[in-house]
Design an enzyme around this catalytic site. Structure first.
Site, PDB file in Angstrom:
ATOM      1  N   ILE A 103     -34.108  10.115  21.868  1.00 44.04           N
ATOM      2  CA  ILE A 103     -33.631   8.995  21.221  1.00 44.04           C
ATOM      3  C   ILE A 103     -33.387   7.933  22.312  1.00 44.04           C
ATOM      4  CG2 ILE A 103     -31.062   9.861  22.067  1.00 44.04           C
ATOM      5  CD1 ILE A 103     -29.785   8.983  19.485  1.00 44.04           C
ATOM      6  N   CYS A 104     -33.312   6.538  21.792  1.00 44.73           N
ATOM      7  CA  CYS A 104     -33.114   5.440  22.544  1.00 44.73           C
ATOM      8  C   CYS A 104     -34.408   5.196  23.436  1.00 44.73           C
ATOM      9  CB  CYS A 104     -31.835   5.584  23.308  1.00 44.73           C
ATOM     10  SG  CYS A 104     -31.150   3.816  24.101  1.00 44.73           S
ATOM     11  N   ALA A 105     -34.400   5.052  24.571  1.00 42.79           N
ATOM     12  CA  ALA A 105     -35.484   4.751  25.660  1.00 42.79           C
ATOM     13  C   ALA A 105     -36.327   5.891  25.795  1.00 42.79           C
ATOM     14  CB  ALA A 105     -35.022   4.308  26.985  1.00 42.79           C
ATOM     15  N   SER A 150     -35.333   8.770  17.584  1.00 42.36           N
ATOM     16  CA  SER A 150     -34.146   7.829  17.179  1.00 42.36           C
ATOM     17  C   SER A 150     -33.950   6.478  17.940  1.00 42.36           C
ATOM     18  CB  SER A 150     -32.964   8.629  17.125  1.00 42.36           C
ATOM     19  OG  SER A 150     -32.063   7.946  16.351  1.00 42.36           O
TER      20      SER A 150
END
Length: 187
Positions: A103-105, A150
């Protein structure tokens, strides 16, 4: 019962990490939080101290896990990516077609490793250009084959519910969604 290894690193986004772990545990998934450092204590991106269940060197057999989960956060992602053992586990899971979630980075790690080529994937906006070879979307969650990605803090519940769907089925995911009074819908 499904087993998930959640890698925790200094600088991780605590909301992403803890939301996903919390939802998986509510669904009855056996989640082990693994600090990649020499101590179980993690300093999150926003200065919150969190204790993992184990440290990386204590985990003898990653093959017992059905999935690995990589929380984001710029510093946390940097620390995960810099850890050779974490990269080895990711590579091993990818080679075996085992489930990987980021998720994210953190999806940028998968992109740089070449694991997203030809797959739909999403991430935090500032790292979308690092998802090498992926069909990049702005959906809150993307699952393509064995990889789920995500976007960030705002999509952490969606990510958790998607991972429950993958590991436990749609009915269990829906039960958890209702129990937390979540009105959002994942893609």
């Amino acid at each position: 019962m499904s087993c998930v290894c959640a890698f925790f690193a200094n600088g991780m986004e605590e909301v992403e990490a803890l939301t996903v772990v919390d939802l998986l545990r509510r669904a009855g998934v056996d989640v082990t939080t693994v600090s990649i450092h020499e101590t179980t204590e993690i300093q999150s991106a926003h200065g919150i101290r969190i204790h993992g269940d184990r440290i990386l060197d204590e985990v003898e057999d990653f093959q017992r896990f059905d999935m690995i989960f990589l929380p984001g956060g710029a510093g946390g992602t940097d620390n995960l990516e810099a850890n050779e053992k974490v990269r080895d586990v990711i590579e091993s899971f990818a080679e075996q077609g085992k489930k990987i979630a980021a998720i994210c980075a953190a999806p940028r790690i998968l992109g740089r490793m070449g694991l997203l080529r030809g797959k739909r994937a999403t991430s935090y906006p500032s790292v979308m250009n690092l998802l090498d070879g992926a069909d990049v979307t702005e959906n809150s969650v993307e699952t393509d084959g064995n990889i789920t990605t995500s976007r960030g803090v705002g999509t952490a519940i969606d990510m958790g519910l998607e991972l429950i769907r993958i590991l436990c089925g749609q009915e269990q995911s829906e039960e958890i969604r209702q129990s937390i009074v979540y009105k959002g819908k994942i893609n």
